[in-house]
Scaffold this active site. Structure first.
Site: not given
Ligand code: AP5
Length: 210
Positions: A13, A88, A122, A153, A164
């Site tokens: 994402k 979420r 990552r 991270r 997660r």
């Molecule tokens: P990346 O683009 O970083 O993936 P992502 O989907 O953004 O993953 P996140 O881990 O950031 O999502 P998340 O939803 O768990 O965490 P968030 O920060 O929102 O890609 C991942 C890896 O793959 C990278 O190394 C990239 O280079 C690689 N990659 C990408 N595309 C590729 C491809 N095509 N081929 C090969 N490699 C590829 O949330 C973190 C925490 O915050 C949550 O756990 C929660 O505790 C809290 N939080 C956030 N939002 C909320 C909410 N709305 N409500 C409650 N808690 C929340």
């Protein structure tokens, strides 16, 4: 366009939203990134959120909703935005619908084992937040964009990634039917390369340059 990215942790994402921002200028609003910013700043919201994030649990709705409401009221969101990581839960989506009109929701599909491989490798720049994967870094530990130190991270350990994913399947996956029911859901597989996925996303949204 007011757009939401849905999809499991590690489905890409953030990567796709960052690319779309570069290509279209639409603001990229990542609630995870905002919360990590509050943690880095030592702000009370960050301190409350950290305990949940480090375990791979969701931060309580009320903390996140006010943060998003404030962000979406900023001038740069008047002509559209991309939400990454919000909503979420169904209650978050219902509250969002009370003050915003969401036009598209894009679900990124990827299997759990590929997700674990992507997230375990990552690395994130501790200065600018740019994201990399070890497979593209070689020996480098510095950000190609700003030279900052690349770090893992704290919630990218395998045990926390698995939690997660459990949280995603139980609490966030119901949003797929929520947005399908509104007739605004599109889905795409993100097994391919970042470049291919970016091109397909642009076509899906009708934003490709002719
Ligand atoms: P990346 O683009 O970083 O993936 P992502 O989907 O953004 O993953 P996140 O881990 O950031 O999502 P998340 O939803 O768990 O965490 P968030 O920060 O929102 O890609 C991942 C890896 O793959 C990278 O190394 C990239 O280079 C690689 N990659 C990408 N595309 C590729 C491809 N095509 N081929 C090969 N490699 C590829 O949330 C973190 C925490 O915050 C949550 O756990 C929660 O505790 C809290 N939080 C956030 N939002 C909320 C909410 N709305 N409500 C409650 N808690 C929340």
């Amino acid at each position: 366009m007011n757009l939401i990215f849905l999809g499991p942790p590690g489905s890409g994402k953030g990567t796709l939203a960052a690319n779309l921002h570069k290509l279209t200028g639409l603001p990229h609003i990542s609630t995870g990134e905002m919360l990590r910013g509050y943690i880095r700043a030592g702000a009370p919201l960050g301190l409350r959120a950290k305990a949940f994030i480090d375990k791979g649990e969701l931060v309580p709705d009320e903390l996140v909703i006010e943060m998003v409401r404030e962000r979406l009221s900023a001038d740069d969101c008047k002509n559209g935005y991309m939400l990454d990581g919000f909503p979420r839960t169904v209650p978050q989506a219902e509250i969002l619908d009370g003050f915003q009109t969401i036009e598209r929701a894009v679900l990124l599909n990827l299997d759990d084992e590929t997700i674990i491989a992507r997230l375990s490798g990552r690395r994130v720049c501790s200065a600018c937040g740019n994201t990399y994967h070890t497979s593209m870094l070689g020996e480098s530990t510095a950000c190609g964009k700003c030279g900052g130190l690349l770090v893992q991270r704290p919630d990218d350990s395998e045990a926390t990634i698995r939690n997660r994913l459990r949280v995603y399947h139980s609490q966030t996956a119901p949003l797929v039917e929520y947005y399908r029911g509104k007739g605004i859901l599109s889905e795409m597989s993100v097994e391919g390369t970042v470049e291919d996925n970016t091109g397909r996303l642009l076509r899906l949204l009708g934003m490709e340059k002719s």
